[in-house]
Enzyme design. Structure first.
Site, PDB file in Angstrom:
ATOM      1  N   GLY A 206       0.801  -1.209   0.000  1.00  0.00           N
ATOM      2  CA  GLY A 206       0.000   0.000   0.000  1.00  0.00           C
ATOM      3  C   GLY A 206       0.839   1.266   0.000  1.00  0.00           C
ATOM      4  N   GLU A 231      -5.676  -7.837  -7.475  1.00  0.00           N
ATOM      5  CA  GLU A 231      -5.424  -7.612  -6.059  1.00  0.00           C
ATOM      6  C   GLU A 231      -4.210  -6.693  -5.903  1.00  0.00           C
ATOM      7  OE1 GLU A 231      -7.335  -8.719  -3.564  1.00  0.00           O
ATOM      8  OE2 GLU A 231      -8.698  -9.605  -5.038  1.00  0.00           O
ATOM      9  N   LEU A 232      -4.383  -5.572  -5.235  1.00  0.00           N
ATOM     10  CA  LEU A 232      -3.322  -4.583  -5.095  1.00  0.00           C
ATOM     11  C   LEU A 232      -2.091  -5.174  -4.421  1.00  0.00           C
ATOM     12  CD1 LEU A 232      -2.421  -1.608  -5.349  1.00  0.00           C
ATOM     13  CD2 LEU A 232      -3.406  -1.227  -3.073  1.00  0.00           C
ATOM     14  N   ASP A 233      -0.932  -5.064  -5.107  1.00  0.00           N
ATOM     15  CA  ASP A 233       0.367  -5.497  -4.590  1.00  0.00           C
ATOM     16  C   ASP A 233       0.412  -6.991  -4.265  1.00  0.00           C
ATOM     17  OD1 ASP A 233       1.284  -2.886  -4.765  1.00  0.00           O
ATOM     18  OD2 ASP A 233       0.746  -2.404  -2.699  1.00  0.00           O
ATOM     19  N   GLU A 234      -0.450  -7.785  -4.908  1.00  0.00           N
ATOM     20  CA  GLU A 234      -0.500  -9.225  -4.622  1.00  0.00           C
ATOM     21  C   GLU A 234      -0.098 -10.067  -5.827  1.00  0.00           C
ATOM     22  OE1 GLU A 234      -1.108 -10.784  -1.796  1.00  0.00           O
ATOM     23  OE2 GLU A 234      -1.521  -9.005  -0.592  1.00  0.00           O
TER      24      GLU A 234
END
Length: 289
Positions: A206, A231-234
């Site tokens: 994040g 999925e953010l940063d996944e």
């Protein structure tokens, strides 16, 4: 290291692990007069998967087009349940760089491209800040300023996608592009959008990771390059690097050290992607030697 003057083809292969896979692939190439110049493989024992990268010299190979290779290899692939990709060294990928107001990753990639370190074309750079225009245009590359906000995201992304389609882009590199791409955008470029995150994921994902790392009193900071997913940063991680910090380092010190890591990690990821060394599966990657 492969001779850059050679015209080569590379297969990236994923298949259920079983006996005879290497033999079948090698036999296919031998039957068509293929000289293997690099081969690497990995068995994921937990997933029961076989993964392979094989590169061969196209000189003298009896199948000279993508269509001919695909037709001939299809029976082998079907017999072993393979998923596969085919790439040619003489087909330069077309990359679009996305950026915000931070210049360090963008400047580094433009420099590496100019000196021939990145085997690709960069037909355009898209930014949601106009401050980097001069930097981009000094490299002879068109710059498109598209303001992106929460309110106009759909309209802005439609404009971006139109530019990408017109320029025949196949890979997007987020060079510290401080916007979240929508699922609709990401799904158009699966495993073709490379991001740099200024943290050693999964720690401090994040926003403002250096601030949170400093507050936590960490002794190591890092950077992570990964493929972008919904999925953010996944997304699947391609490369990571760390450096030591201490209690004497303030937030600006962490940010300064982090910038160096970000440039190195993103450049490595882009280079390996261009060399067809990265094989993504089950939200992780194998990066072949």
């Amino acid at each position: 290291m492969t001779d850059s003057s050679k015209q080569t083809a590379t297969l990236l292969i994923t298949a259920p692990d079983r006996k005879g896979l290497v033999h079948a692939i090698s036999l296919f190439l031998l039957e068509h007069n293929g000289n293997i110049i690099h081969a690497d493989q990995h068995e994921d024992a937990i997933e029961k998967l076989f993964l392979m990268r094989v590169e061969w010299d196209m000189q003298g190979f009896t199948l000279q087009t993508r269509e001919a290779i695909a037709r001939a290899f299809a029976p082998v692939a079907d017999a072993f349940g393979m998923s596969w990709q085919l790439h040619f060294s003489h087909t330069r990928r077309r990359i679009a760089l996305f950026t915000s107001q931070y210049e360090h990753c963008l400047s580094d990639l433009l420099h590496r491209h100019r000196i021939g370190e990145l085997n690709c074309d960069i037909p355009l750079v898209i930014g949601n800040h106009d401050s980097v225009r001069d930097l981009v245009e000094r490299h002879g590359i068109p710059f498109y300023h598209i303001v992106t906000t929460r309110e106009n995201k759909a309209e802005a992304e439609a404009c971006q996608l139109a530019l990408l389609e017109k320029a025949n882009i196949d890979t997007i590199v987020l060079a510290r592009y401080m916007q979240i791409l929508s699922p609709v955008f990401v799904q158009k470029y699966p495993n073709q959008v490379i991001n740099i995150h200024h943290s050693f994921l999964p720690a401090f994902d994040g926003a403002k990771p250096y601030h949170r790392a400093h507050a936590r009193g960490v002794k190591l900071i890092g950077a992570t390059s990964h493929y972008v997913t919904d999925e953010l940063d996944e997304g699947p991680i391609i490369e990571q690097e760390v450096t030591r910090v201490s209690h004497r380092d303030d937030i600006p010190d962490l940010i300064e050290k982090g910038r160096d890591l970000e440039k190195i990690v993103l450049a490595r990821a882009v280079k390996w992607h261009l060399q067809s060394r990265v094989l993504s599966y089950n939200n992780k990657t194998v990066v072949f030697d």
